[in-house]
Design a protein around this motif. Structure first.
Motif, PDB file in Angstrom:
ATOM      1  N   VAL A  21       1.186   4.344  -2.845  1.00  0.00           N
ATOM      2  CA  VAL A  21       0.982   5.764  -2.523  1.00  0.00           C
ATOM      3  C   VAL A  21       2.232   6.564  -2.863  1.00  0.00           C
ATOM      4  CG1 VAL A  21       0.563   7.391  -0.645  1.00  0.00           C
ATOM      5  CG2 VAL A  21      -0.730   5.256  -0.746  1.00  0.00           C
ATOM      6  N   THR A  50       0.828  -1.214   0.000  1.00  0.00           N
ATOM      7  CA  THR A  50       0.000   0.000   0.000  1.00  0.00           C
ATOM      8  C   THR A  50       0.854   1.253   0.000  1.00  0.00           C
ATOM      9  OG1 THR A  50      -1.744  -1.187   1.199  1.00  0.00           O
ATOM     10  CG2 THR A  50      -1.857   1.221   1.200  1.00  0.00           C
ATOM     11  N   LEU A  92       2.535   7.125  -6.622  1.00  0.00           N
ATOM     12  CA  LEU A  92       1.610   8.179  -7.040  1.00  0.00           C
ATOM     13  C   LEU A  92       2.158   9.555  -6.694  1.00  0.00           C
ATOM     14  CD1 LEU A  92      -1.894   6.696  -6.102  1.00  0.00           C
ATOM     15  CD2 LEU A  92      -1.179   7.452  -8.371  1.00  0.00           C
ATOM     16  N   ALA A 129      -6.238   4.088  -7.514  1.00  0.00           N
ATOM     17  CA  ALA A 129      -6.953   4.318  -6.264  1.00  0.00           C
ATOM     18  C   ALA A 129      -7.540   3.009  -5.733  1.00  0.00           C
ATOM     19  CB  ALA A 129      -8.056   5.346  -6.479  1.00  0.00           C
ATOM     20  N   SER A 153      -6.152   6.266 -13.229  1.00  0.00           N
ATOM     21  CA  SER A 153      -6.044   6.822 -11.877  1.00  0.00           C
ATOM     22  C   SER A 153      -7.001   6.114 -10.921  1.00  0.00           C
ATOM     23  CB  SER A 153      -6.336   8.324 -11.902  1.00  0.00           C
ATOM     24  OG  SER A 153      -5.400   9.011 -12.708  1.00  0.00           O
ATOM     25  N   ALA A 154      -8.198   5.805 -11.417  1.00  0.00           N
ATOM     26  CA  ALA A 154      -9.170   5.106 -10.582  1.00  0.00           C
ATOM     27  C   ALA A 154      -8.691   3.702 -10.237  1.00  0.00           C
ATOM     28  CB  ALA A 154     -10.516   5.038 -11.305  1.00  0.00           C
ATOM     29  N   VAL A 169      -4.894   1.132  -3.909  1.00  0.00           N
ATOM     30  CA  VAL A 169      -4.663   1.645  -2.557  1.00  0.00           C
ATOM     31  C   VAL A 169      -5.731   1.123  -1.598  1.00  0.00           C
ATOM     32  CG1 VAL A 169      -4.538   3.716  -1.132  1.00  0.00           C
ATOM     33  CG2 VAL A 169      -3.449   3.686  -3.396  1.00  0.00           C
TER      34      VAL A 169
END
Length: 405
Positions: A148, A144, A151, A263, A259-260, A266
């Motif tokens: 992050v 995780t 990104l 997400a 991008s989704a 994550v």
């Protein structure tokens, strides 16, 4: 993060400072694999790489990572964690700096050099995780925070870049972070206890079979599952954007869908961190693999709706990161000495390199749907290996444990 580490650090050989230093080094080491497409794409746009060399650069870096991770243990036993970690941080900074000065096959070679110290640092994270009381939770936590971090670095590099071909900000961030790895070396543990000894991991007990560094056949099968899983996910991910476009999604929405999906990764990693210890990892892994294969079928539809494609992108990203840490307890259950688990990073990284290479042999500039079919095949192989381990290894072992109790 520090509060979480204080809460989760187990009774045993590792302090919160040890965990923080090793996790930080591992996150920095994996950054180039995640940020690489951004940097290498900019280099291609600037004429310093052609399309073939771009693919080769990504492949050789991941393969170098995998090979270095597979052979890192003897280096740690010879030099200890701290000198090895400091040397890897400095060498990574140097190799990243070379990227701004080279082009063509020289740049491809620099990417391979970057992979070597990064693979060793990633092995250190694996060595930490497999010695933990809750390895599946720590694996999910690591996956995780690395997502992050990738990104964040991509976003910062994009904001600071002066043009589409400007790689200096991205490379500068990687160089600074690599130097920071060397700087935090004093916080790292001096050495890792041998696996199978009472202090090797929080719940470990001495095991004479751990004297061998070669994992058992069941452990090799679990490593093969890790290889296949990562070949599947990375083989799809490198062609994710053109795959969405070929399925009919508008170019502007492809960026949103990507991008989704990140997400979703994550969220999947956070959920795995929170609930993985309470799950039946075999059942959760098997269900996740079946659903992922089903999601891939959406890309084979003649004209799926944009909403369906967006949902498929998010769900695949979520399941990718939710299922990945479950392979760690599977490997430990298959080989309780944890020798196989200590080689998991090498198997995973080699899979990350093999998947995109295999997909590249099946796709063309106009048609990339074969990458989804390849991914489904690798996921099916992963599911088969999980099922074989569950039937012939894990269940009999559980029955023997119950009888012995």
């Amino acid at each position: 993060m520090a509060r979480a580490l204080r809460r989760r650090a187990p009774d045993g050989p590792f302090t919160p400072a040890h965990c923080t230093a090793i996790l930080f080094a591992g996150v920095v080491a994996i950054l180039f694999a995640g940020v690489g497409p951004f940097i290498l794409g900019a280099l291609q746009a600037g004429g310093r790489l052609d399309a073939e060399q771009l693919g080769q650069a990504g492949t050789v870096e991941l393969v170098a990572m995998g090979l270095a991770a597979a052979f890192a243990a003897p280096l740690e036993r010879r030099w200890g964690v701290r000198p090895l970690m400091a040397g890897c941080g400095l060498f990574t900074a140097l190799c990243n700096g070379l990227i701004t000065q080279l082009s063509g096959y020289g740049l491809v070679g620099a990417c391979a050099l970057v992979g070597l110290p990064c693979g060793v640092l990633i092995w250190m994270v694996t060595a930490l995780i497999v010695r933990m009381e809750r390895p599946e939770r720590w694996a999910a936590f690591y996956l995780t925070i690395q997502t992050v971090a990738q990104l964040a670095v991509v976003t910062a590099a994009g904001v600071l870049a002066r043009s589409a071909t400007d790689v200096v900000p991205g490379v500068a961030i990687l160089v600074v972070l690599s130097l920071a790895v060397a700087a935090v070396t004093p916080l790292a543990p001096a050495a890792f206890a041998p696996l199978g000894t009472p202090h090797a991991h929080a719940s470990g007990t001495a095991d004479a079979s751990a004297a061998s560094s070669v994992p058992a056949l069941a452990g090799i099968a679990a490593l093969a599952a890790q290889f296949c899983y990562n070949a599947a996910t990375l083989g799809l991910w490198v062609y994710f954007s053109p795959l969405l476009r070929e399925a009919g999604m508008a170019t502007g929405l492809v960026v949103v869908a990507t991008s989704a999906a990140l997400a979703g990764q994550v969220v999947g990693g956070v959920l795995a961190t929170a609930i993985a210890p309470r799950l039946s990892f075999v059942r959760a892994l098997a269900v996740s693999l079946v659903v992922m294969i089903g999601v891939l079928g959406i890309f084979a539809l003649a004209a799926p709706s944009t909403t369906l494609l967006m949902g498929a992108a998010i769900l695949f990203g979520f399941l990718w990161m939710f299922a990945a840490p479950l392979l760690t307890p599977l490997t430990i259950a298959a080989d309780p000495t944890r020798q196989a688990a200590s080689l998991g990073s090498g198997a995973s990284l080699l899979g990350c390199g093999a998947g995109p290479f295999a997909a590249s042999l099946l796709v063309s500039d106009a048609h990339v749907r074969a990458s989804a079919a390849m991914t489904a095949g690798f996921l099916a192989l992963t599911l088969l290996l999980v099922a074989l381990l569950a039937v012939f290894v894990l269940s009999p072992r559980a029955r023997r444990t119950q009888v012995g109790a």
